[in-house]
Design a protein around this motif. Structure first.
Motif: not given
Lengths: 238, 570
Positions: B336-344
């Motif tokens: 979602x717009x509120x969250x960053x993609x984790x590298x994992x």
């Protein structure tokens, strides 16, 4: 025309006998349910014609041909339900054959042919095996098929031909000494004996240019003078 | 005395403050990849080099951060030297100590030589401890904060000794040592210990990171195992999408084929509906170019192509690759717009796509195999043994002559046999059905071999509803006659029985001929096919088992699981 029927199915034999007996000049002299009985019956009854099924237990019709003595070979009419390979060979070499179920008209044509053509058949064209794999024998009330490599020696007696197997027991066979000599690697060491060279334990020389073979089953077989040289040669000891 | 005490205390506090700055730098450095090789005792050359560079830097930094006292420097240089030795071994320790020492020497003062020598000695002490522990196979104990603190404590005591020995005039040296010994010993020991603590934390973090990664990957692999093998369709895609969604915790997961959305789960599932054509530019591009596309919503803009106020703000699209490297679809992960993609999750995404591609590939292979088996069986049906057919007709024609009524029964059996052959060209049959098929066949064979064959069939009624691949039993019985009893000069006997063995159905066909031979290709075709079909359907632990005692008996066992629903479903 004296006829023998060899087929492993009772009903097939019945059916063929019924058809054959409609012809006035045909006499069915016997029926056999396998090739081994067939060989014996041919030797005993010397029929003019054998109606021979191809697919039979243990020894097929074609294999049986290789076990018969060519001198006493009756005319053969093959009978089969379906055997593409064999049919091609029959067609190619103009052999008489019948298909199951048998068409009476076709049978009549075959009989017609048999009445006129008495020339010997060239059965070699069917490629019956030139070497025996097994030798049908009669023991006590039972038929055994001895593997050729198991046989120690073969003895011809006034009562018949006997095969001596690994157990040392003598078993009667319907195959002729000539057939056995021609279609196996057994060595003729005496007018009355064929020996399997693989089962020789030792050869004892005795006076007068004679010898005796002792088999690995400790049976003693005479070697006559005229065969001793060739025997030594065969064994590489000449 | 009072003043001296306060002076010393002040110096301790000041040095501890310096040490804190020093440790902050260490902490920040620990966030860089530079640090990763330092989290383990080093053996390989490039790592040793790295170790040397980093700790020399710390060594020099320790000198700079030091406090000038009476022309000497109270410092935390020892930490760099000792740790360089402990982590890198004697050579690295010596080199770090020498570098730090030379640097200190260049700054002058009456303790310059003494400090240079002692720093080199401290590096060597660290190195000796490293050597000792490695030689004793206790390499894992190197990174132990308390142990390292003690080593540093010892090294600092040695340093004070060297200052007393080498620095002149001795009076000044003694005075200096009286003043700085305690603060430096405390600050350096504690500092070294805490430095190690930072290293250990960093290591734990890296390991946790990779553990989380492997655990997730393994879980997804285990849970999705085999789902897509049974077909790349909407139902299976949805099951897989759900697994990925649950395990990765991303905002949403989608699976598409080349043209449309096969499955969607997570945020925005009100307007991302399975069955819709693909509208996202990223997905189209990923599929067209066989390329992983990452729109993080920051550098690469992401906007849901369906609805403007879609909560999803970033997407990762990975193509699914099938046969001949052809793209057959895509897996999409959203945040979602509120969250960053984790590298994992980014790394996982690509792994998941590979996993799914392979499953789909395996599935299509399996399907082809089944189709092949299916067509082979049809061929087998069409090709009823002509030998059997003509012998049957010959038998019937003989029976007509003497028992027309019986002949009619035989004709009935023959038609039942053929009718069942034609009817059940595919799929499954109940055991009862199979027995009926075989019985019709046996009626003919019993008539043919009237005087030479007997048969008994014993199948409990309770098992008659069990299902198995159609046409499994007859080829086995036919073989038992053709290559078994029909080759006997004497009486032939065949017994057919069914029993349960645990959760399996065990069908046994036994003849009294014992003439079984494994023929390459050819006549064994029927039996091989039966075996392959059972194995394809149920797995390798099922199928045909042969036991043969030469000239005595041949026993053919068919092992089939009794999961009726499974058999019915496919």
């Amino acid at each position: 025309m004296r006829v023998l029927i060899v087929d492993d199915e009772q009903l097939a034999r019945d059916e063929l006998r019924s058809l054959l007996e409609e012809a006035p000049d045909v006499e069915v002299v016997g029926e056999c349910s396998n090739a081994i009985e067939g060989i014996a019956a041919i030797n005993r009854l010397t029929p003019d014609v054998v109606f021979l099924d191809i697919q039979m237990p243990r020894v097929s019709g074609i294999e049986m041909l290789g076990m018969l003595d060519p001198v006493r070979m009756p005319r053969i009419v093959f009978v089969t339900a379906f055997d593409e390979y064999a049919l091609k060979a029959f067609e190619a070499h103009a052999f008489d054959y019948l298909l199951k179920p048998t068409d009476p008209a076709r049978l009549e044509r075959t009989l017609q042919h048999l009445r006129h053509d008495q020339a010997p058949q060239n059965l070699a064209a069917l490629n019956p095996p030139s070497r025996l794999r097994q030798i049908p024998c009669w023991g006590r009330n039972r038929i055994t098929l001895l593997k050729v490599e198991e046989v120690q020696y073969i003895a011809s007696t006034p009562a018949g031909i006997y095969v001596i197997g690994p157990d040392g027991q003598e078993r009667f066979t319907e195959l002729s000494l000539r057939t056995l000599e021609e279609k196996t690697d057994f060595f003729r060491c005496h007018r009355q004996y064929l020996v399997n060279l693989d089962h020789i334990k030792e050869i004892a020389l005795i006076e007068g240019g004679m010898a005796e073979i002792i088999t690995d089953g400790d049976k003693v077989i005479p070697v006559s003078r005229r065969y001793l040289g060739p025997l030594k040669e065969r064994l590489g000891a000449g | 005395m009072d003043t001296a005490f306060w002076e010393t205390t002040g110096l301790v506090v000041a040095l501890v403050q310096q040490m804190c700055v020093y440790l902050v730098v260490a902490y920040l450095l620990s966030k860089t990849p530079l640090f990763i090789p330092l989290t383990h005792a080093t053996i390989r050359l490039p790592h040793k080099l790295m170790c040397y560079v980093v700790f020399s830097m710390f060594c020099i930094m320790g000198t700079y951060f030091g406090l000038r006292i009476e022309e000497a420097i109270a410092n935390t240089r020892a930490i760099g030297a000792v740790l360089g030795g402990i982590l890198g071994g004697p050579v690295v320790g010596l080199a770090v100590g020498l570098t730090g020492g030379l640097h200190r020497y260049s700054m002058g003062g009456f303790t310059d030589l003494a400090c240079a020598v002692s720093t080199t000695a401290e590096g060597l002490i660290g190195g000796m401890v490293h050597l000792y522990l490695v030689r004793n196979g206790r390499i894992d104990q190197l990174l132990h904060p308390f142990r390292v603190g003690l080593v540093t404590l010892f090294a600092e005591i040695v340093q004070m000794g060297i200052i007393l020995l080498l620095a002149r005039p001795f009076g000044s040296a003694l005075h200096l040592v009286e003043n700085i010994a305690l603060p430096m010993i405390v600050a350096n020991s504690v500092g070294a210990a805490m430095f190690i603590r930072i290293l250990l934390d960093r290591r734990t973090m890296i390991e946790t990171h990779s553990t989380v990664f492997s655990t997730k990957a393994l879980k997804i692999a285990a849970r999705s195992e085999g789902i897509l093998r049974s077909g790349f369709n909407r139902e299976n895609s949805m099951r897989v999408a759900r697994i990925i969604y649950e395990e990765t915790g991303v905002g949403a997961v989608a699976i598409t084929d080349r043209d449309m959305l096969m499955a969607f789960i997570g945020m925005g599932d009100d307007h991302h509906l399975p069955g819709m054509p693909i509208t996202s530019r990223q997905t189209q591009q990923a599929i067209a170019n066989n390329q992983v596309i990452y729109a993080d919503g920051n550098e690469v803009a992401y906007q849901c192509s369906i609805k403007r106020d879609c909560p999803l703000g970033a997407s990762l699209v990975i193509p699914l690759v099938g046969e001949d490297e052809k793209v057959i679809g895509a897996v999409k992960l959203y945040e979602p717009k509120t969250k960053l993609f984790s590298t994992i999750n980014r790394a996982l995404g690509e792994g998941i796509a590979r996993l799914l591609s392979q499953q789909i590939l395996a599935g299509s292979y399996e399907q082809q195999k089944q189709l092949l088996a299916q067509s082979e069986i049809k061929l087998l049906h069409a090709q009823v043994n002509p030998h059997f057919l003509f012998n049957a007709l010959n038998t019937i024609s003989a029976v007509i002559r003497r028992d027309p009524e019986r002949a009619r029964h035989l004709v009935q059996s023959l038609s039942t046999f053929f009718r069942k052959n034609l009817k059940r060209a595919s799929g499954v049959a109940t055991l009862g059905d199979e027995i009926e098929h075989v019985s019709a066949y046996l009626q003919i064979e019993l008539a043919r071999f009237a005087d030479r064959l007997s048969v008994d069939i014993s199948v409990p009624d309770t098992l008659k509803e069990v299902t198995l691949p159609a046409f499994s039993l007859q080829p086995i019985v036919e073989n038992a006659i053709k290559h078994g009893t029909s080759q006997l000069l004497g009486q032939g006997h065949i017994s057919i029985s069914a029993a349960t063995d645990g959760a399996d159905l065990l069908l046994l066909v036994e003849d009294n001929a014992g003439l079984f031979e494994r023929r390459p290709g050819g006549d064994g075709l029927g039996m091989n096919l039966v075996d392959r079909r059972i194995k394809n359907r149920y797995g390798d632990q099922y199928g045909v088992e042969v036991t043969c005692l030469r000239d005595c008996f041949t026993r053919i066992g068919l092992r089939i699981p009794m999961e009726t629903e499974l058999a019915c479903a496919s």
